[in-house]
Structure formats: structure tokens, C-alpha cells
Design a protein around this motif. Structure first.
Motif, PDB file in Angstrom:
ATOM      1  N   VAL A   1     -13.814  70.207  -9.643  1.00 59.07           N
ATOM      2  CA  VAL A   1     -14.117  68.811  -9.986  1.00 59.07           C
ATOM      3  C   VAL A   1     -13.585  67.894  -8.891  1.00 59.07           C
ATOM      4  CG1 VAL A   1     -13.875  66.985 -11.704  1.00 59.07           C
ATOM      5  CG2 VAL A   1     -13.917  69.389 -12.445  1.00 59.07           C
TER       6      VAL A   1
ATOM      7  N   ASP B   1     -17.493  63.393 -11.392  1.00 56.79           N
ATOM      8  CA  ASP B   1     -16.540  62.807 -12.358  1.00 56.79           C
ATOM      9  C   ASP B   1     -17.206  62.485 -13.695  1.00 56.79           C
ATOM     10  OD1 ASP B   1     -18.054  60.859 -11.215  1.00 56.79           O
ATOM     11  OD2 ASP B   1     -16.398  59.531 -10.680  1.00 56.79           O
TER      12      ASP B   1
ATOM     13  N   GLU C   1     -16.736  63.518 -17.193  1.00 57.34           N
ATOM     14  CA  GLU C   1     -15.805  64.223 -18.077  1.00 57.34           C
ATOM     15  C   GLU C   1     -16.505  64.921 -19.239  1.00 57.34           C
ATOM     16  OE1 GLU C   1     -12.656  62.609 -21.198  1.00 57.34           O
ATOM     17  OE2 GLU C   1     -11.893  62.426 -19.138  1.00 57.34           O
TER      18      GLU C   1
ATOM     19  N   ALA D   1      -9.502  76.046 -12.994  1.00 53.26           N
ATOM     20  CA  ALA D   1     -10.132  74.763 -12.664  1.00 53.26           C
ATOM     21  C   ALA D   1      -9.421  74.148 -11.469  1.00 53.26           C
ATOM     22  CB  ALA D   1     -10.074  73.816 -13.857  1.00 53.26           C
TER      23      ALA D   1
ATOM     24  N   LEU E   1      -9.016  70.735  -9.729  1.00 51.45           N
ATOM     25  CA  LEU E   1      -9.236  69.354 -10.148  1.00 51.45           C
ATOM     26  C   LEU E   1      -8.663  68.362  -9.145  1.00 51.45           C
ATOM     27  CD1 LEU E   1      -8.104  69.727 -13.895  1.00 51.45           C
ATOM     28  CD2 LEU E   1     -10.398  70.099 -12.945  1.00 51.45           C
TER      29      LEU E   1
ATOM     30  N   GLY F   1      -7.313  63.471 -12.864  1.00 52.72           N
ATOM     31  CA  GLY F   1      -7.322  64.921 -12.930  1.00 52.72           C
ATOM     32  C   GLY F   1      -6.274  65.511 -13.852  1.00 52.72           C
TER      33      GLY F   1
END
Length: 260
Positions: free
Chosen positions: A6, A33, A35, A50, A52, A61
Motif C-alpha cells: 500500500v 490509498d 482503505e 503487508a 504499508l 499506515g
């Protein structure tokens, strides 16, 4: 290994892709971005780690990590940042799952180190449901402490990710017992199954109040593979001799017929 990345910066995602593309046995999904999309994806897909970015216009994050860990408590987190952030700056709820930091601009070597860290071998239970039912860890058969705790686990696997309630379990495993006696037998089987899974370090069941749900990422199963691909060793027997297993045979026969 399955990971998500991400980052709101396309350049950063491109760099990451360039470095990750050569990693063996790694599946990855990129997000910017959004969510809602990220949480929805993780809820529906077993995800090991993940990566982030900490500072994004729409998402923080660290806050995202807290939400992801509520969905997938065993996920490892790697934070991407250009700031001097360390583990001490994180909330305790995130620290225990944090595998490291990737500081911008990061190098291929730094990324490689983190991949090695999150690729620590995960123990997987192998379940064989065609013919009789048995489970194995590294080719060693799992010994269940009672026949009913083993049958309860087989039923849970047959539910294939759906929640198994106490009433459903009692209906299948103790159909001829009175309700109160059945509840006692159910609780004993749950306790024994829980102890067995703890002893072999396979945290594959999410225990609810009078219910249980599988975390399928810890299990490989011939029945699940057959449902997805139609390929496997199904020969007309499924979880023999459990009486409830007979209700699955028509569906399995139909899949087998399509294969031929």
C-alpha cells in the motif's frame, strides 16, 4: 507467500514491483490509498504480510495496520517510510506483528532482508478427507485425543470456511442425544480439539461463543482442492465412516462426472 503493498506514490509502487517480480512463490497485490478496498481484500484473501506506507493523503499506515490486524491477527507488517520511525513509535497492538521498516529510498538489499524475515516457514496442516479422514504435519499423522474431537474437526473442514455453530455440530455428531448431554459432549470435543491444535502449533480455528471458523491459510486439503479444480483422488468415499459425510457424496459425484 501472499502480500499486499500500500503506497499512494506510483513511483514507489513501480520500484517495489521491479524488486519483487523476481521473488519466487510470492503473490502480491498493490493498492494506493483506498482503505475500504484494502480491508475488503484482506477479509477475503489469506494474506501473510503487508507493506504499508505510513504517510499517505487519505490513510495513516499505522492506523491501517491496526485495522488489518483485527481482520488478520497473524499478518506481518512492514512499514515504508521516509521518516526516522522505529518500533518504539508504534502502538503495542502493532509492535508484535511488525517485521521491520523499509526506509525510502530503499535498496534491493534492504527489501531482500525483509522478504527473508517474513518468509519464515509457516507450519501447514495437510488434511486428507477422501476415503477416511486424517491430518498430517510434515508427513507425521496428527493424533487426536478423542474420536469426536477428530470428527468435529472433519466437519469444520467440510464446512469449507463457513462458521460451524454448536447447534449444527450437535445435529451432525450427536443427533440421538438429549440437548443437555449433547452440549456437554460438544464442549468436551471442543476443548480436546483446541488442545490438539495448540500442541501442534496450528492456530487455524477462530473460536467464538458456541461457534468456530477456520483460518484456511494454515491448511491444505484435498477436498477443497477438488471443489476448486475438479482434480484429485476422489473415488466415491468422503470422510468415511462419519454418517453426516454421506450428504456430500452427490455433490462430489457430480463434480467427478464433469471431470470425465
Amino acid at each position: 507467500m501472499k502480500i499486499i503493498v500500500v503506497d499512494d506514490e506510483m513511483d514507489a509502487l513501480s520500484v517495489f514491483l521491479k524488486e519483487i517480480i523476481g521473488e519466487e512463490d510470492t503473490e502480491y497485490k498493490f493498492f494506493r490509498d483506498d482503505e475500504e478496498s484494502i480491508l475488503s481484500y484482506v477479509a477475503g484473501h489469506a494474506t501473510d504480510a503487508a507493506f504499508l506506507d505510513i504517510n499517505m493523503p487519505k490513510i495513516n499506515g499505522v492506523e491501517l495496520a491496526e485495522k488489518l490486524l483485527k481482520v488478520s491477527p497473524d499478518m506481518k507488517i512492514i512499514f515504508i517510510t521516509g521518516l526516522s520511525v522505529t518500533e518504539k513509535d508504534l502502538p503495542l497492538s502493532v509492535q508484535k506483528n511488525t517485521a521491520g521498516f523499509l526506509y525510502k529510498p530503499y535498496s534491493a538489499d534492504a527489501l531482500s532482508v525483509l522478504f527473508s524475515r517474513i518468509k519464515e516457514k509457516k507450519r501447514v496442516l495437510r488434511a486428507i478427507m477422501f476415503d477416511t479422514f486424517d491430518c498430517f504435519i510434515e508427513n507425521k499423522k496428527v493424533n487426536f485425543s478423542s474420536s469426536k474431537s477428530k470428527e468435529l474437526f472433519a466437519l469444520l473442514l467440510a464446512y469449507n470456511g463457513k462458521t460451524l455453530t454448536m447447534s449444527d455440530a450437535i445435529f451432525h455428531l450427536w443427533p440421538d442425544r438429549d440437548v443437555e448431554k449433547s452440549k456437554i459432549l460438544y464442549r468436551d470435543a471442543v476443548w480436546r480439539l483446541r488442545k490438539t491444535l495448540e500442541d501442534i502449533f496450528i492456530p487455524c480455528v477462530k473460536w467464538g461463543r458456541a461457534s468456530m471458523t477456520l483460518d484456511k491459510s494454515f491448511i491444505s486439503c484435498d477436498y477443497w482442492d477438488f471443489l476448486l479444480t475438479g482434480e484429485g483422488n476422489y473415488n466415491g468415499d468422503f470422510c468415511r465412516p462419519y454418517e453426516w459425510s454421506v450428504s456430500y457424496l452427490a455433490m462430489l459425484d457430480k463434480i467427478a462426472e464433469k471431470r470425465h
